[in-house]
Design a protein around this motif. Structure first.
Motif, PDB file in Angstrom:
ATOM      1  N   LEU A 178       3.602  39.099  12.056  1.00 38.55           N
ATOM      2  CA  LEU A 178       4.123  39.912  10.951  1.00 38.55           C
ATOM      3  C   LEU A 178       4.264  39.087   9.689  1.00 38.55           C
ATOM      4  O   LEU A 178       4.659  37.916   9.739  1.00 38.55           O
ATOM      5  N   TRP A 179       3.943  39.690   8.527  1.00 38.51           N
ATOM      6  CA  TRP A 179       4.491  39.198   7.277  1.00 38.51           C
ATOM      7  C   TRP A 179       5.992  39.529   7.297  1.00 38.51           C
ATOM      8  O   TRP A 179       6.453  40.306   8.150  1.00 38.51           O
ATOM      9  N   TRP A 180       6.757  38.940   6.389  1.00 33.74           N
ATOM     10  CA  TRP A 180       8.187  39.258   6.376  1.00 33.74           C
ATOM     11  C   TRP A 180       8.331  40.771   6.220  1.00 33.74           C
ATOM     12  O   TRP A 180       7.851  41.350   5.236  1.00 33.74           O
ATOM     13  N   PRO A 181       8.972  41.445   7.193  1.00 42.20           N
ATOM     14  CA  PRO A 181       8.925  42.912   7.220  1.00 42.20           C
ATOM     15  C   PRO A 181       9.749  43.619   6.148  1.00 42.20           C
ATOM     16  O   PRO A 181       9.599  44.827   5.964  1.00 42.20           O
ATOM     17  N   TRP A 182      10.619  42.885   5.471  1.00 43.53           N
ATOM     18  CA  TRP A 182      11.476  43.481   4.445  1.00 43.53           C
ATOM     19  C   TRP A 182      11.192  42.783   3.113  1.00 43.53           C
ATOM     20  O   TRP A 182      11.958  41.902   2.682  1.00 43.53           O
ATOM     21  N   PRO A 183      10.098  43.152   2.449  1.00 41.05           N
ATOM     22  CA  PRO A 183       9.648  42.376   1.279  1.00 41.05           C
ATOM     23  C   PRO A 183      10.616  42.360   0.119  1.00 41.05           C
ATOM     24  O   PRO A 183      10.544  41.468  -0.724  1.00 41.05           O
ATOM     25  N   PRO A 205      20.153  43.421   6.922  1.00 38.56           N
ATOM     26  CA  PRO A 205      21.280  43.570   7.847  1.00 38.56           C
ATOM     27  C   PRO A 205      20.892  43.186   9.274  1.00 38.56           C
ATOM     28  O   PRO A 205      19.735  43.391   9.692  1.00 38.56           O
ATOM     29  N   GLN A 206      21.840  42.655  10.011  1.00 42.03           N
ATOM     30  CA  GLN A 206      21.572  42.252  11.386  1.00 42.03           C
ATOM     31  C   GLN A 206      21.071  43.427  12.216  1.00 42.03           C
ATOM     32  O   GLN A 206      20.253  43.255  13.125  1.00 42.03           O
ATOM     33  N   ALA A 207      21.536  44.626  11.899  1.00 43.55           N
ATOM     34  CA  ALA A 207      21.083  45.799  12.650  1.00 43.55           C
ATOM     35  C   ALA A 207      19.578  46.003  12.529  1.00 43.55           C
ATOM     36  O   ALA A 207      18.921  46.429  13.482  1.00 43.55           O
ATOM     37  N   ASP A 208      19.010  45.697  11.353  1.00 46.60           N
ATOM     38  CA  ASP A 208      17.568  45.826  11.174  1.00 46.60           C
ATOM     39  C   ASP A 208      16.820  44.789  11.996  1.00 46.60           C
ATOM     40  O   ASP A 208      15.781  45.085  12.614  1.00 46.60           O
ATOM     41  N   LEU A 209      17.332  43.578  12.008  1.00 42.94           N
ATOM     42  CA  LEU A 209      16.725  42.523  12.820  1.00 42.94           C
ATOM     43  C   LEU A 209      16.799  42.872  14.307  1.00 42.94           C
ATOM     44  O   LEU A 209      15.832  42.700  15.057  1.00 42.94           O
ATOM     45  N   ASP A 210      17.944  43.364  14.735  1.00 45.88           N
ATOM     46  CA  ASP A 210      18.115  43.730  16.145  1.00 45.88           C
ATOM     47  C   ASP A 210      17.178  44.870  16.536  1.00 45.88           C
ATOM     48  O   ASP A 210      16.633  44.887  17.650  1.00 45.88           O
ATOM     49  N   ALA A 211      16.982  45.822  15.623  1.00 46.79           N
ATOM     50  CA  ALA A 211      16.105  46.952  15.926  1.00 46.79           C
ATOM     51  C   ALA A 211      14.667  46.491  16.082  1.00 46.79           C
ATOM     52  O   ALA A 211      13.933  46.985  16.968  1.00 46.79           O
ATOM     53  N   LEU A 212      14.221  45.546  15.254  1.00 49.16           N
ATOM     54  CA  LEU A 212      12.862  45.030  15.383  1.00 49.16           C
ATOM     55  C   LEU A 212      12.707  44.241  16.679  1.00 49.16           C
ATOM     56  O   LEU A 212      11.692  44.371  17.375  1.00 49.16           O
ATOM     57  N   LYS A 213      13.691  43.436  17.010  1.00 51.73           N
ATOM     58  CA  LYS A 213      13.639  42.702  18.282  1.00 51.73           C
ATOM     59  C   LYS A 213      13.539  43.668  19.454  1.00 51.73           C
ATOM     60  O   LYS A 213      12.747  43.465  20.389  1.00 51.73           O
ATOM     61  N   LYS A 214      14.311  44.742  19.435  1.00 55.16           N
ATOM     62  CA  LYS A 214      14.273  45.721  20.517  1.00 55.16           C
ATOM     63  C   LYS A 214      12.899  46.385  20.604  1.00 55.16           C
ATOM     64  O   LYS A 214      12.363  46.591  21.708  1.00 55.16           O
ATOM     65  N   ALA A 215      12.310  46.702  19.458  1.00 55.20           N
ATOM     66  CA  ALA A 215      10.986  47.322  19.458  1.00 55.20           C
ATOM     67  C   ALA A 215       9.940  46.387  20.066  1.00 55.20           C
ATOM     68  O   ALA A 215       9.076  46.824  20.841  1.00 55.20           O
ATOM     69  N   LEU A 216      10.019  45.106  19.726  1.00 63.27           N
ATOM     70  CA  LEU A 216       9.099  44.127  20.307  1.00 63.27           C
ATOM     71  C   LEU A 216       9.316  43.989  21.809  1.00 63.27           C
ATOM     72  O   LEU A 216       8.365  43.989  22.601  1.00 63.27           O
ATOM     73  N   ASP A 217      10.582  43.882  22.209  1.00 62.36           N
ATOM     74  CA  ASP A 217      10.902  43.730  23.628  1.00 62.36           C
ATOM     75  C   ASP A 217      10.506  44.972  24.430  1.00 62.36           C
ATOM     76  O   ASP A 217       9.915  44.854  25.518  1.00 62.36           O
ATOM     77  N   THR A 260      14.293  31.909  10.752  1.00 66.87           N
ATOM     78  CA  THR A 260      14.205  31.025  11.917  1.00 66.87           C
ATOM     79  C   THR A 260      15.110  31.511  13.044  1.00 66.87           C
ATOM     80  O   THR A 260      14.746  31.402  14.223  1.00 66.87           O
ATOM     81  N   ALA A 261      16.261  32.068  12.711  1.00 70.04           N
ATOM     82  CA  ALA A 261      17.124  32.616  13.761  1.00 70.04           C
ATOM     83  C   ALA A 261      16.448  33.791  14.459  1.00 70.04           C
ATOM     84  O   ALA A 261      16.499  33.918  15.690  1.00 70.04           O
ATOM     85  N   PHE A 262      15.796  34.659  13.677  1.00 70.60           N
ATOM     86  CA  PHE A 262      15.092  35.780  14.298  1.00 70.60           C
ATOM     87  C   PHE A 262      13.922  35.278  15.139  1.00 70.60           C
ATOM     88  O   PHE A 262      13.723  35.747  16.265  1.00 70.60           O
TER      89      PHE A 262
END
Length: 286
Positions: free
Chosen positions: A45-50, A56-68, A110-112
């Motif tokens: 991915l390019w950075w998904p939130w240009p 927000p952490q909720a957006d990061l968590d939602a993307l992680k869940k979609a990948l998982d 890097t955390a994501f």
């Protein structure tokens, strides 16, 4: 468009799909599942939130869940670079607010990446800015790339340095493989970590008129990621005139065994229909 022979694709390369240029007809969170349905197990991915380097952490968590949930591995992620494709080609060498936005993004990205097991982070260098001394931009770029390389190293990842092409990105200063390699070497010398690597994009280099076989021979040992698209048109392999089958073979012969990202435009059709050139058995990482 004829498929490439199965025995010459996929056995020596590991292919991933760039979800910022393919499957963009779908919302971001639906793209990992679409890639999985097309047979792929790895994405980038390019950075998904240009517009937002610190979503927000909720957006990061939602993307992680979609990948998982899709069973897809994120193998490459860009740091914040503004809106791509478009005029905002990188932030890290742009003084002022843009540099600060890049720095704020480094820890978030890097955390994501660590949370999803992503081992490669790409930092676009940044366009030249009118009225700013290029040497001052280069000094700032090295400072920020050093910061990014150290952050990547803390999660066991590499930092990628990418060249673009002059016709599409005339203000971007890294427009050749040697220019990209020079920055790789400067970052590694500054950090002593050795985790800065070259992102070898065959489309961009071909647009610059480089000898792609020579680039592969000379720089495969310092290449951390490869991206492909045909030229002209930045379409799928077989839509242009690049000898991509030959070039993929040359990469293997030169010892490159990393990921090959599909970073091409699907054309006037759904993205899922743009992979006929790659046999289904070659799409899943082994």
């Amino acid at each position: 468009m004829a498929a490439l022979p199965a025995e010459k694709t996929g056995q020596d390369q590991r292919f991933d799909v760039n979800l910022s240029i393919l499957f963009t007809e779908l919302p971001l969170l639906e793209r990992p599942a679409a890639a999985a349905a097309a047979g792929f197990t790895a994405v980038e991915l390019w950075w998904p939130w240009p517009e937002n380097p610190t979503p927000p952490q909720a957006d990061l968590d939602a993307l992680k869940k979609a990948l998982d949930d899709a069973g897809t591995q994120l193998v490459g992620l860009n740091f914040y670079a503004g809106r791509l494709p478009g005029p905002d080609r990188g932030a890290l060498s742009v003084p002022g607010a843009e540099s600060e936005r890049f720095r704020a993004n480094v820890e978030v990205a890097t955390a994501f990446a660590a949370s999803v097991g992503c081992g490669a982070l790409n930092a676009l260098y940044g366009n030249r800015v009118e009225g700013v001394d290029p040497a001052a931009q280069d000094e700032l770029a090295l400072e920020n790339l050093t910061l990014a390389a150290r952050a990547a190293d803390r999660i066991g990842a590499v930092l990628l340095i990418e060249t673009l092409n002059g016709p599409e990105s005339p203000d971007y200063p890294l427009l050749s493989a040697p220019a990209g390699i020079e920055v790789v070497d400067r970052v590694n010398a500054a950090t002593g970590l050795g985790n800065a690597k070259f992102l070898l994009d065959l489309y961009h280099l071909s647009m610059n008129g480089e000898d792609l076989g020579r680039v592969i021979t000379d720089h495969a040992d310092r290449t951390g990621h490869v991206q492909i698209a045909d030229n002209p048109g930045r379409g799928a392999p077989g839509t242009g005139s690049l000898p991509l089958e030959q070039l993929l073979g040359a990469l293997t012969k030169a010892g490159y065994d990393g990921w090959v990202g599909l970073e091409y435009k699907p054309g006037d059709r759904p993205s899922a229909e743009s992979f006929e050139w790659l046999p289904a058995a070659s799409r899943a990482a082994r």
